[in-house]
Write an enzyme that holds these catalytic residues in place. Structure first.
Site, PDB file in Angstrom:
ATOM      1  N   SER A  41       0.301  -0.885   0.087  1.00 41.09           N
ATOM      2  CA  SER A  41       0.141   0.087  -0.062  1.00 41.09           C
ATOM      3  C   SER A  41       0.563   0.991   0.025  1.00 41.09           C
ATOM      4  O   SER A  41       0.075   2.516  -0.434  1.00 41.09           O
ATOM      5  CB  SER A  41      -0.981  -0.661   1.555  1.00 41.09           C
ATOM      6  OG  SER A  41      -1.863   0.800   1.029  1.00 41.09           O
ATOM      7  N   THR A  42       2.092   1.509   0.631  1.00 37.82           N
ATOM      8  CA  THR A  42       2.828   2.563   0.399  1.00 37.82           C
ATOM      9  C   THR A  42       3.129   2.631  -0.819  1.00 37.82           C
ATOM     10  O   THR A  42       3.499   4.609  -0.592  1.00 37.82           O
ATOM     11  CB  THR A  42       4.065   2.107   1.088  1.00 37.82           C
ATOM     12  OG1 THR A  42       5.216   1.505   0.163  1.00 37.82           O
ATOM     13  CG2 THR A  42       4.029   1.810   2.897  1.00 37.82           C
TER      14      THR A  42
END
Length: 148
Positions: A41-42
């Protein structure tokens, strides 16, 4: 009934990497930078920077893309129109996929100007320039040995 608290997740650097573009010198290589891993997700942060820089995203509420049948929808929040703001908040997978497709991120172009979808490049986060030096910040390596 009382549920036990979950165990704390171990924190560690997976890979932090900076490479001098001119010399191919590794300036920072902290962690396991020679292993392929999912950016998870980063990577939305990098996608958002590239999308704003390329003009695909123009504001926190633009563009607003409609959900379509066949998009990833295992989270009920994803089955609706999404903007850059709601994408970041709700981690909408299909919005990330559409943004990277529109940028052509990670895909080379053929002589005819069309994307070569069967021959992806590796991802990079971006670059920085200072004085006469350009530094690339890749997120993973296709051929780590070429950079060490």
């Amino acid at each position: 009934m009382t549920l036990p608290l979950p165990a704390a997740a171990e924190q560690h650097v997976v890979c932090t990497l900076a490479v001098d573009v001119e010399t191919n010198e590794t300036l920072i290589g902290d962690g396991s930078c020679n292993q392929r891993i999912s950016s998870a997700s980063t990577f939305k942060i990098a996608i958002s920077l590239m999308a704003f820089d390329s003009g695909i995203f123009t504001a926190s509420d633009q563009p607003e893309w409609p959900f379509q049948e066949g998009y990833a929808d295992w989270n009920p929040k994803w089955s609706q129109s999404t903007t850059p703001e709601t994408w970041m908040r709700d981690s909408v997978v299909w919005f990330s996929q559409r943004a990277t497709e529109k940028m052509g991120a990670g895909l080379p172009f053929g002589d005819d100007g069309k994307l070569l979808k069967g021959q992806p490049f590796d991802w990079y986060v971006g670059w920085a320039e200072k004085e006469n030096r350009t530094v690339a910040l890749p997120s993973s390596f296709a051929s780590a040995n070429a950079r060490t």
